[in-house]
Design a protein around this motif. Structure first.
Motif, PDB file in Angstrom:
ATOM      1  N   GLY A 115       0.791  -1.185   0.203  1.00 19.03           N
ATOM      2  CA  GLY A 115      -0.105  -0.084  -0.034  1.00 19.03           C
ATOM      3  C   GLY A 115       0.902   1.157   0.075  1.00 19.03           C
ATOM      4  N   LYS A 116       2.056   1.259  -0.416  1.00 21.30           N
ATOM      5  CA  LYS A 116       3.075   2.250  -0.232  1.00 21.30           C
ATOM      6  C   LYS A 116       3.347   2.629  -1.662  1.00 21.30           C
ATOM      7  CE  LYS A 116       4.666   2.055   4.518  1.00 21.30           C
ATOM      8  NZ  LYS A 116       4.174   0.733   4.740  1.00 21.30           N
ATOM      9  N   SER A 117       4.051   4.019  -1.821  1.00 19.86           N
ATOM     10  CA  SER A 117       4.577   4.294  -2.817  1.00 19.86           C
ATOM     11  C   SER A 117       6.095   3.835  -2.903  1.00 19.86           C
ATOM     12  CB  SER A 117       4.565   5.924  -2.938  1.00 19.86           C
ATOM     13  OG  SER A 117       3.394   6.381  -3.294  1.00 19.86           O
ATOM     14  N   ALA A 132      11.763   4.710 -11.755  1.00 20.20           N
ATOM     15  CA  ALA A 132      10.383   4.786 -12.023  1.00 20.20           C
ATOM     16  C   ALA A 132       9.672   4.668 -10.726  1.00 20.20           C
ATOM     17  CB  ALA A 132      10.268   3.137 -12.802  1.00 20.20           C
ATOM     18  N   SER A 133       8.466   5.132 -10.666  1.00 19.87           N
ATOM     19  CA  SER A 133       7.954   5.095  -9.235  1.00 19.87           C
ATOM     20  C   SER A 133       6.394   4.979  -9.887  1.00 19.87           C
ATOM     21  CB  SER A 133       8.164   6.488  -8.934  1.00 19.87           C
ATOM     22  OG  SER A 133       7.807   7.305  -9.332  1.00 19.87           O
ATOM     23  N   GLY A 134       5.890   4.507  -8.316  1.00 17.78           N
ATOM     24  CA  GLY A 134       4.393   4.060  -8.451  1.00 17.78           C
ATOM     25  C   GLY A 134       3.903   3.616  -7.164  1.00 17.78           C
ATOM     26  N   ASP A 135       2.737   3.165  -7.069  1.00 16.87           N
ATOM     27  CA  ASP A 135       2.206   2.661  -5.884  1.00 16.87           C
ATOM     28  C   ASP A 135       2.364   1.026  -5.943  1.00 16.87           C
ATOM     29  OD1 ASP A 135       1.243   5.111  -4.975  1.00 16.87           O
ATOM     30  OD2 ASP A 135      -0.438   4.987  -6.286  1.00 16.87           O
ATOM     31  N   VAL A 136       2.849   0.464  -4.934  1.00 15.90           N
ATOM     32  CA  VAL A 136       2.924  -1.123  -5.191  1.00 15.90           C
ATOM     33  C   VAL A 136       1.675  -1.673  -5.003  1.00 15.90           C
ATOM     34  CG1 VAL A 136       4.234  -2.910  -3.778  1.00 15.90           C
ATOM     35  CG2 VAL A 136       5.450  -0.541  -3.881  1.00 15.90           C
ATOM     36  N   VAL A 137       1.598  -2.647  -6.039  1.00 14.18           N
ATOM     37  CA  VAL A 137       0.284  -3.379  -6.068  1.00 14.18           C
ATOM     38  C   VAL A 137       0.562  -4.596  -5.580  1.00 14.18           C
ATOM     39  CG1 VAL A 137      -1.511  -4.653  -7.702  1.00 14.18           C
ATOM     40  CG2 VAL A 137      -0.349  -2.300  -8.342  1.00 14.18           C
ATOM     41  N   VAL A 167       4.880  -5.650  -8.920  1.00  9.28           N
ATOM     42  CA  VAL A 167       4.015  -4.911  -9.947  1.00  9.28           C
ATOM     43  C   VAL A 167       3.715  -3.590  -9.124  1.00  9.28           C
ATOM     44  CG1 VAL A 167       1.504  -4.852 -10.879  1.00  9.28           C
ATOM     45  CG2 VAL A 167       3.087  -7.094 -10.729  1.00  9.28           C
ATOM     46  N   LEU A 168       3.884  -2.556 -10.190  1.00 10.92           N
ATOM     47  CA  LEU A 168       3.422  -0.974  -9.606  1.00 10.92           C
ATOM     48  C   LEU A 168       2.641  -0.387 -10.399  1.00 10.92           C
ATOM     49  CD1 LEU A 168       6.851   1.019  -9.156  1.00 10.92           C
ATOM     50  CD2 LEU A 168       5.824  -0.419  -7.555  1.00 10.92           C
ATOM     51  N   LEU A 213       3.022  -1.372 -13.924  1.00 14.17           N
ATOM     52  CA  LEU A 213       4.550  -1.602 -14.526  1.00 14.17           C
ATOM     53  C   LEU A 213       4.849  -2.770 -13.889  1.00 14.17           C
ATOM     54  CD1 LEU A 213       5.867   1.988 -13.812  1.00 14.17           C
ATOM     55  CD2 LEU A 213       4.988   0.978 -15.960  1.00 14.17           C
ATOM     56  N   ARG A 214       5.753  -3.659 -14.667  1.00 16.75           N
ATOM     57  CA  ARG A 214       6.217  -4.904 -13.926  1.00 16.75           C
ATOM     58  C   ARG A 214       7.587  -4.942 -13.950  1.00 16.75           C
ATOM     59  NH1 ARG A 214       7.035  -9.742 -16.303  1.00 16.75           N
ATOM     60  NH2 ARG A 214       6.786 -11.525 -15.067  1.00 16.75           N
ATOM     61  N   PHE A 215       8.344  -5.362 -12.822  1.00 13.26           N
ATOM     62  CA  PHE A 215       9.622  -5.439 -12.823  1.00 13.26           C
ATOM     63  C   PHE A 215       9.966  -6.913 -12.336  1.00 13.26           C
ATOM     64  CE2 PHE A 215       8.444  -1.161 -11.975  1.00 13.26           C
ATOM     65  CZ  PHE A 215       9.298  -0.457 -12.768  1.00 13.26           C
ATOM     66  N   VAL A 216      11.072  -7.481 -13.230  1.00  9.89           N
ATOM     67  CA  VAL A 216      11.620  -8.671 -12.763  1.00  9.89           C
ATOM     68  C   VAL A 216      12.762  -8.643 -11.868  1.00  9.89           C
ATOM     69  CG1 VAL A 216      10.682  -9.997 -14.756  1.00  9.89           C
ATOM     70  CG2 VAL A 216      12.780  -9.047 -15.074  1.00  9.89           C
ATOM     71  N   THR A 217      12.755  -9.717 -10.959  1.00 12.80           N
ATOM     72  CA  THR A 217      13.728  -9.830 -10.133  1.00 12.80           C
ATOM     73  C   THR A 217      15.166  -9.596 -10.965  1.00 12.80           C
ATOM     74  OG1 THR A 217      13.568 -12.107  -9.943  1.00 12.80           O
ATOM     75  CG2 THR A 217      12.960 -10.686  -7.976  1.00 12.80           C
ATOM     76  N   GLY A 218      16.035  -8.796 -10.616  1.00 10.31           N
ATOM     77  CA  GLY A 218      17.398  -9.101 -11.028  1.00 10.31           C
ATOM     78  C   GLY A 218      18.140  -7.733 -10.406  1.00 10.31           C
ATOM     79  N   GLU A 219      18.634  -7.012 -11.532  1.00 11.25           N
ATOM     80  CA  GLU A 219      19.584  -5.903 -11.184  1.00 11.25           C
ATOM     81  C   GLU A 219      18.724  -4.681 -10.593  1.00 11.25           C
ATOM     82  OE1 GLU A 219      23.046  -6.432 -10.894  1.00 11.25           O
ATOM     83  OE2 GLU A 219      22.054  -8.387 -10.841  1.00 11.25           O
ATOM     84  N   VAL A 220      17.447  -4.743 -10.342  1.00 13.70           N
ATOM     85  CA  VAL A 220      16.886  -3.123  -9.895  1.00 13.70           C
ATOM     86  C   VAL A 220      16.798  -3.479  -8.495  1.00 13.70           C
ATOM     87  CG1 VAL A 220      15.424  -3.088 -12.097  1.00 13.70           C
ATOM     88  CG2 VAL A 220      14.564  -4.166 -10.031  1.00 13.70           C
ATOM     89  N   SER A 221      16.568  -2.075  -8.095  1.00 10.81           N
ATOM     90  CA  SER A 221      16.626  -2.098  -6.530  1.00 10.81           C
ATOM     91  C   SER A 221      15.429  -1.037  -6.083  1.00 10.81           C
ATOM     92  CB  SER A 221      17.782  -1.351  -5.746  1.00 10.81           C
ATOM     93  OG  SER A 221      17.689  -0.256  -5.907  1.00 10.81           O
TER      94      SER A 221
END
Ligand code: BTN
Length: 326
Positions: free
Chosen positions: A279-281, A292-297, A306-307, A314-322
């Motif tokens: 429920g947070k951004s 990239a930013s958004g509300d965490v789904v 998923v944001l 927006l969908r981010f796969v586990t990997g090199e993002v933080s």
């Protein structure tokens, strides 16, 4: 750097009592000068050793060492599920299991180290731990499936670890995507999954887990992010690392047996419930530094985050993002 001799001396000092240099020297068959020299290494491992003039040495805090028999006893019947090995020191339990996998089967092999000289974290970072105040271990696990099926594994590992911690009375554990264990946004644990094998399977996962049990202030200062430890979360309660380790391994093996059949999907609700960003951004930092930013789904069945960005998913796969707070 703590050597095997250093560990022999520390085991003698583990009771927190004063031990004379002479008694220590005769116990290990070395000169007092050599004992004094070796014990200087204790500081490098994050241990606080008092030198009391005319009397000897004392560890500031008693140090119940990790002990294979104690872990196996605490595991009970679950000990059959894994082959347990405890070592004083190794560069990295995960590196060691990876090396061994080239010459032997490391499926269900659990390697626990009192101290790692070159602990590794995600994204090429190191992992700081202190002898006596951390848990660092790796578990080898073979799957018939390939990397795609295992994309959510690190999240499921987080769920298993959180369950175990709750089971021993350490509440309020949260999971920060993709694989940090946090409490009030301070990190106290990390998971490193390394996969090898065929893209379509079979594959071997080396699951590395590092937990701060009791981090001395000096060790905290060396870590470039807000950190905490289990002793703080548990309001100073003394934590028996051997018992805790057994609880973690019990939950991990049960989860891995289930994951091998059903994948990550059955663990989603529990992961969402413990999601530190529920429920947070949030802000995502991509490998090229863009954000990239958004509300965490939440997370999906492949473990992707998923944001919601102004109504767009927006969908981010586990990997090199933080993931960060905005
Ligand atoms: C992270 O949060 O970056 C992951 C940290 C994982 C650390 C553990 S400690 C045991 C195992 N051996 C290693 O070298 N790393 C993992």
């Amino acid at each position: 750097m703590l050597t095997p001799l250093g560990f022999r001396l520390l085991r003698r000092l583990a009771d927190g009592e004063i031990h004379s240099g002479e008694a220590l020297a005769s116990a290990v068959g070395m000169s007092r000068a050599r004992v004094s020299q070796v014990l200087k290494e204790a500081d490098t491992a994050g241990l606080k050793l008092e030198r009391i003039r005319g009397r000897g040495y004392r560890l500031h805090d008693p140090l119940p060492f990790l002990d294979r028999d104690a872990v196996v006893a605490a595991l009970g019947p679950a000990a059959k599920a894994v082959k347990v090995e405890v070592v004083d020191t190794v560069d990295s339990t995960s590196s060691e299991l990876n090396r061994r996998s080239a010459r032997e089967d490391v499926h269900r092999r659990l390697l626990i180290a009192e101290w790692q000289t070159a602990g590794r974290g995600r994204r090429g970072r190191g992992w700081t731990a202190v002898a006596g105040g951390s848990l660092t271990f790796s578990l080898g696990w073979r799957f018939e499936q390939g990397a795609g099926f295992l994309a959510g594994l690190s999240l499921a590992v987080g769920v298993a670890l959180a369950r175990a911690l709750e089971g021993v009375g350490i509440g309020g554990v949260e999971l920060k995507w993709p694989n940090d264990l946090t409490h009030r946004f301070c990190k106290f644990g990390g998971i490193l999954i390394e996969l090898s094998g065929d893209a379509l399977g079979p594959s071997l996962a080396v699951i590395g887990v590092g937990l701060n049990v009791r981090l001395a202030p000096a060790a905290r200062r060396g870590i470039a992010q807000p950190v905490t430890d289990l002793a703080t979360i548990a309001h100073g309660r003394v934590i028996d690392r051997n018992v805790l380790l057994a609880a973690l391994v019990c939950e991990l093996t049960a989860m891995l047996d289930r994951y091998a059949v059903d994948g990550f999907a059955p663990f989603i609700p529990e992961w969402q419930r413990r999601n530190a960003f529920r429920g947070k951004s949030a802000k995502i930092i991509l490998p090229d530094g863009s954000t990239a930013s958004g509300d965490v789904v939440g997370v999906d069945a492949s473990g992707a985050l998923v944001l919601d960005h102004r109504g767009r998913r927006l969908r981010f796969v586990t990997g090199e993002v933080s993931l960060r707070r905005p």
